[in-house]
Design a protein around this motif. Structure first.
Motif, PDB file in Angstrom:
ATOM      1  N   ALA A 211       0.834  -1.201   0.000  1.00 19.65           N
ATOM      2  CA  ALA A 211       0.000   0.000   0.000  1.00 19.65           C
ATOM      3  C   ALA A 211       0.869   1.252   0.000  1.00 19.65           C
ATOM      4  N   ASP A 212       0.270   2.373  -0.349  1.00 17.16           N
ATOM      5  CA  ASP A 212       1.001   3.640  -0.313  1.00 17.16           C
ATOM      6  C   ASP A 212       1.316   4.071   1.111  1.00 17.16           C
ATOM      7  N   ALA A 213       0.496   3.662   2.059  1.00 10.05           N
ATOM      8  CA  ALA A 213       0.752   3.975   3.465  1.00 10.05           C
ATOM      9  C   ALA A 213      -0.144   3.108   4.342  1.00 10.05           C
ATOM     10  N   VAL A 214       0.288   2.939   5.589  1.00 13.31           N
ATOM     11  CA  VAL A 214      -0.504   2.249   6.602  1.00 13.31           C
ATOM     12  C   VAL A 214      -0.663   3.199   7.783  1.00 13.31           C
ATOM     13  N   ALA A 215      -1.910   3.471   8.161  1.00 11.62           N
ATOM     14  CA  ALA A 215      -2.195   4.224   9.378  1.00 11.62           C
ATOM     15  C   ALA A 215      -2.640   3.206  10.430  1.00 11.62           C
ATOM     16  N   GLN A 216      -1.724   2.804  11.302  1.00  7.87           N
ATOM     17  CA  GLN A 216      -2.016   1.753  12.271  1.00  7.87           C
ATOM     18  C   GLN A 216      -2.659   2.362  13.506  1.00  7.87           C
ATOM     19  N   CYS A 217      -3.869   1.880  13.833  1.00 16.41           N
ATOM     20  CA  CYS A 217      -4.686   2.516  14.861  1.00 16.41           C
ATOM     21  C   CYS A 217      -4.367   1.994  16.255  1.00 16.41           C
ATOM     22  N   THR A 218      -3.113   2.146  16.622  1.00 15.49           N
ATOM     23  CA  THR A 218      -2.619   1.861  17.959  1.00 15.49           C
ATOM     24  C   THR A 218      -1.366   2.705  18.133  1.00 15.49           C
ATOM     25  N   VAL A 219      -0.573   2.374  19.164  1.00 16.28           N
ATOM     26  CA  VAL A 219       0.699   3.062  19.367  1.00 16.28           C
ATOM     27  C   VAL A 219       1.844   2.073  19.171  1.00 16.28           C
ATOM     28  N   ALA A 220       3.037   2.609  18.933  1.00 10.11           N
ATOM     29  CA  ALA A 220       4.179   1.760  18.583  1.00 10.11           C
ATOM     30  C   ALA A 220       4.509   0.746  19.667  1.00 10.11           C
ATOM     31  N   SER A 221       4.253   1.068  20.934  1.00 12.89           N
ATOM     32  CA  SER A 221       4.601   0.167  22.035  1.00 12.89           C
ATOM     33  C   SER A 221       3.784  -1.106  22.043  1.00 12.89           C
ATOM     34  N   PHE A 222       2.649  -1.103  21.320  1.00 10.06           N
ATOM     35  CA  PHE A 222       1.809  -2.302  21.306  1.00 10.06           C
ATOM     36  C   PHE A 222       2.165  -3.240  20.162  1.00 10.06           C
ATOM     37  N   GLU A 223       2.917  -2.785  19.177  1.00 14.31           N
ATOM     38  CA  GLU A 223       3.223  -3.598  18.007  1.00 14.31           C
ATOM     39  C   GLU A 223       4.704  -3.966  17.966  1.00 14.31           C
ATOM     40  N   TYR A 224       4.998  -5.108  17.339  1.00 12.24           N
ATOM     41  CA  TYR A 224       6.368  -5.573  17.241  1.00 12.24           C
ATOM     42  C   TYR A 224       7.181  -4.649  16.338  1.00 12.24           C
ATOM     43  N   PRO A 225       8.448  -4.395  16.690  1.00 19.20           N
ATOM     44  CA  PRO A 225       9.306  -3.590  15.803  1.00 19.20           C
ATOM     45  C   PRO A 225       9.508  -4.284  14.459  1.00 19.20           C
ATOM     46  N   GLU A 357     -10.110 -15.690  14.368  1.00 15.61           N
ATOM     47  CA  GLU A 357      -9.696 -14.546  13.550  1.00 15.61           C
ATOM     48  C   GLU A 357      -8.279 -14.113  13.933  1.00 15.61           C
ATOM     49  N   ASP A 358      -8.111 -12.832  14.272  1.00 13.99           N
ATOM     50  CA  ASP A 358      -6.791 -12.291  14.598  1.00 13.99           C
ATOM     51  C   ASP A 358      -6.521 -12.251  16.093  1.00 13.99           C
ATOM     52  N   LYS A 359      -7.367 -12.867  16.891  1.00 11.17           N
ATOM     53  CA  LYS A 359      -7.331 -12.653  18.334  1.00 11.17           C
ATOM     54  C   LYS A 359      -6.114 -13.263  19.028  1.00 11.17           C
ATOM     55  N   SER A 360      -5.569 -14.360  18.481  1.00  8.15           N
ATOM     56  CA  SER A 360      -4.341 -14.892  19.072  1.00  8.15           C
ATOM     57  C   SER A 360      -3.196 -13.901  18.909  1.00  8.15           C
ATOM     58  N   GLU A 361      -3.221 -13.110  17.820  1.00  2.14           N
ATOM     59  CA  GLU A 361      -2.194 -12.093  17.619  1.00  2.14           C
ATOM     60  C   GLU A 361      -2.350 -10.953  18.624  1.00  2.14           C
ATOM     61  N   VAL A 362      -3.583 -10.571  18.924  1.00  2.00           N
ATOM     62  CA  VAL A 362      -3.814  -9.547  19.942  1.00  2.00           C
ATOM     63  C   VAL A 362      -3.322 -10.042  21.292  1.00  2.00           C
ATOM     64  N   ALA A 363      -3.658 -11.297  21.637  1.00  4.26           N
ATOM     65  CA  ALA A 363      -3.243 -11.853  22.923  1.00  4.26           C
ATOM     66  C   ALA A 363      -1.727 -11.872  23.057  1.00  4.26           C
ATOM     67  N   ALA A 364      -1.045 -12.234  21.982  1.00  3.64           N
ATOM     68  CA  ALA A 364       0.416 -12.271  22.021  1.00  3.64           C
ATOM     69  C   ALA A 364       0.987 -10.880  22.280  1.00  3.64           C
ATOM     70  N   ARG A 365       0.396  -9.852  21.675  1.00  2.14           N
ATOM     71  CA  ARG A 365       0.881  -8.492  21.880  1.00  2.14           C
ATOM     72  C   ARG A 365       0.586  -7.992  23.287  1.00  2.14           C
ATOM     73  N   VAL A 366      -0.538  -8.400  23.852  1.00  4.68           N
ATOM     74  CA  VAL A 366      -0.847  -8.048  25.236  1.00  4.68           C
ATOM     75  C   VAL A 366       0.230  -8.595  26.168  1.00  4.68           C
ATOM     76  N   GLN A 367       0.582  -9.877  25.978  1.00  2.90           N
ATOM     77  CA  GLN A 367       1.605 -10.506  26.812  1.00  2.90           C
ATOM     78  C   GLN A 367       2.970  -9.859  26.566  1.00  2.90           C
ATOM     79  N   TRP A 368       3.329  -9.676  25.303  1.00  2.00           N
ATOM     80  CA  TRP A 368       4.645  -9.148  24.933  1.00  2.00           C
ATOM     81  C   TRP A 368       4.862  -7.731  25.443  1.00  2.00           C
ATOM     82  N   SER A 369       3.833  -6.904  25.389  1.00  5.10           N
ATOM     83  CA  SER A 369       3.969  -5.508  25.790  1.00  5.10           C
ATOM     84  C   SER A 369       3.867  -5.309  27.293  1.00  5.10           C
ATOM     85  N   GLY A 370       3.477  -6.348  28.039  1.00  5.82           N
ATOM     86  CA  GLY A 370       3.446  -6.268  29.486  1.00  5.82           C
ATOM     87  C   GLY A 370       2.186  -5.680  30.081  1.00  5.82           C
TER      88      GLY A 370
END
Length: 434
Positions: A211-225, A357-370
């Motif tokens: 895509a030309d751009a991604v506007a990710q509707c969260t903050v950087a601390s919640f997503e993997y680098p 759906e995508d919920k296992s990915e959300v759970a992993a980020r919850v655990q990873w981000s503390g």
């Protein structure tokens, strides 16, 4: 005034955040056409945007997905990802693409803002720049930009450093592409041939990198680098809204506003709420004798379907999060991305029993981000739920980490940031296309 198309699959958790974006674009004077399911006509029209219904072969009612896709009931979370990508997200792409092209022929637009699971968005990125408008992804599910240091999407895994992690990721990526997403790859080939005539271009949701751009509707601390990402990614913070303007407070609300004990909010979201035995009923049993007030939102399922509840449980179909979450001590969820962002906006720590759906990915980020605990199963036992809630209430680190993320969200631009991302993408695309 710009002409903008917003396009989303007809799933409540995907459409609702984009309503806020539609309203923001309309308020600044843009002409907004919103392509999505028939059942969202009134919600879209209330933003001032023009609702355009998806064609019948791309529309469905997300409130009863098992009626349309009964196979989902028998699939594990991992195999469920493959089924979703093929049948719910990929195969409707032909109808989605033709609907967007019809809109563009009637009135050319500067940009198409696409839900990450919209197959037509993936197809359109394969067109030469001069033959399409700018394509901007509104990241209302976990970010899926493939990278060697990031596990493949759908396994619910966190990053692992060094060569062991990269080797694991490479093996799992091969397995996912060749086994789990084999049907989705075939479906993707068929959709591309039927629309733009393109050859194989990968499968799954990783197309957002084109895509030309991604506007990710969260903050950087919640997503993997993702240091190797080549596309423009901006973290805007969450954009969805849930206030008393959207959902009324129930008659028992004074008990919440005056409560002195910890409040545990329990929800299975708006999609996976047909089977209350996944999380809601086990949570009610787990917390019946705890010194907490349990506040349940059924996500639209009939509240009285739960029957008689323990004395410390209150139930409603929907609740206004802007007034509930500031009073909440623990958010107990099956892992919807939007609901999780609401909790983090208010500094509420989270316990996740990830559904499909995508919920296992959300759970992993919850655990990873503390910010909370993943129970790693969609049907946890009452004992596991009780232990996790006690830990999150008793261990200050979860609340402190969630409060830190709330401050990061408060400093983020929200809807205005998404609009800025669209504007920048349109300007870059115009230069490339010319």
């Amino acid at each position: 005034m710009a002409s903008i198309i917003i396009a989303s699959v007809p799933i409540h958790g995907h459409v609702v955040p984009l309503l806020s974006l539609a309203r923001g674009l309309v308020e600044r004077g843009d002409d907004v056409r919103f392509l999505t399911g028939t059942r969202f006509r009134d919600a879209v029209s209330a933003t001032g945007a023009t609702h355009v219904a998806l064609p019948a072969d791309a529309d469905f009612d997300d409130r009863d997905l098992l009626k349309t896709f009964p196979e989902l009931a028998r699939l594990s979370p991992v195999r469920g990802v493959g089924f979703y990508v093929e049948h719910v997200f990929t195969r409707p792409g032909v109808g989605q693409y033709r609907a967007i092209q019809d809109l563009l022929r009637a009135d050319p637009s500067a940009a198409v803002v696409a839900d990450p699971t919209l197959a037509a968005g993936a197809v359109m990125t394969l067109l030469p720049a001069r033959e399409r408008p700018a394509i901007v992804v509104a990241g209302i599910i976990p970010l899926n930009l493939p990278g060697r240091d990031v596990p493949p999407f759908g396994f619910g895994l966190t990053p692992r450093a060094g060569w062991p992690g990269r080797a694991r990721n490479a093996v799992l990526t091969w397995f996912e592409e060749r086994v789990i997403l084999r049907g989705a790859r075939r479906a993707g080939d068929e959709v591309r041939r039927a629309t733009v005539g393109a050859t194989r271009a990968g499968s799954g949701l990783g197309w957002v990198g084109r895509a030309d751009a991604v506007a990710q509707c969260t903050v950087a601390s919640f997503e993997y680098p993702r240091p190797d990402a080549s596309t423009v990614v901006r973290f805007t913070g969450p954009i969805a809204e849930s206030s008393v303007d959207h959902h009324r407070v129930p008659a028992w609300w004074p008990e919440v506003s005056e409560h002195r004990r910890p409040i545990v909010h329990v929800t299975q979201g708006t999609l996976a709420n047909n089977e209350m035995d996944d999380l809601i009923r086990p949570a009610v049993r787990a917390l019946a004798d705890e010194d907490v007030l349990v506040v349940v939102a059924t996500g639209g399922a009939p509240a009285d379907a739960l029957g008689e509840m323990p004395s410390n449980v209150r139930v409603a179909d929907f609740l206004p999060y802007d007034v509930l979450l500031p009073r909440t001590s623990v958010f107990l969820t099956n892992g919807g991305y939007g609901g999780t962002q609401f909790a983090l906006r208010h500094g509420v720590p989270i316990v996740v029993a990830p559904g499909g759906e995508d919920k296992s990915e959300v759970a992993a980020r919850v655990q990873w981000s503390g910010v909370g605990i993943s129970l790693r199963t969609r049907r946890p036992s009452p004992t596991r739920i009780r232990d996790a809630v006690r830990e999150v209430i008793g261990e200050a680190s979860y609340r402190l980490r969630a409060v830190d993320m709330a401050a990061e969200i408060a400093a983020s631009p929200g809807t205005a940031g998404v609009i800025d991302t669209i504007d920048d993408a349109v300007a870059r695309h115009s230069r490339i296309a010319s």
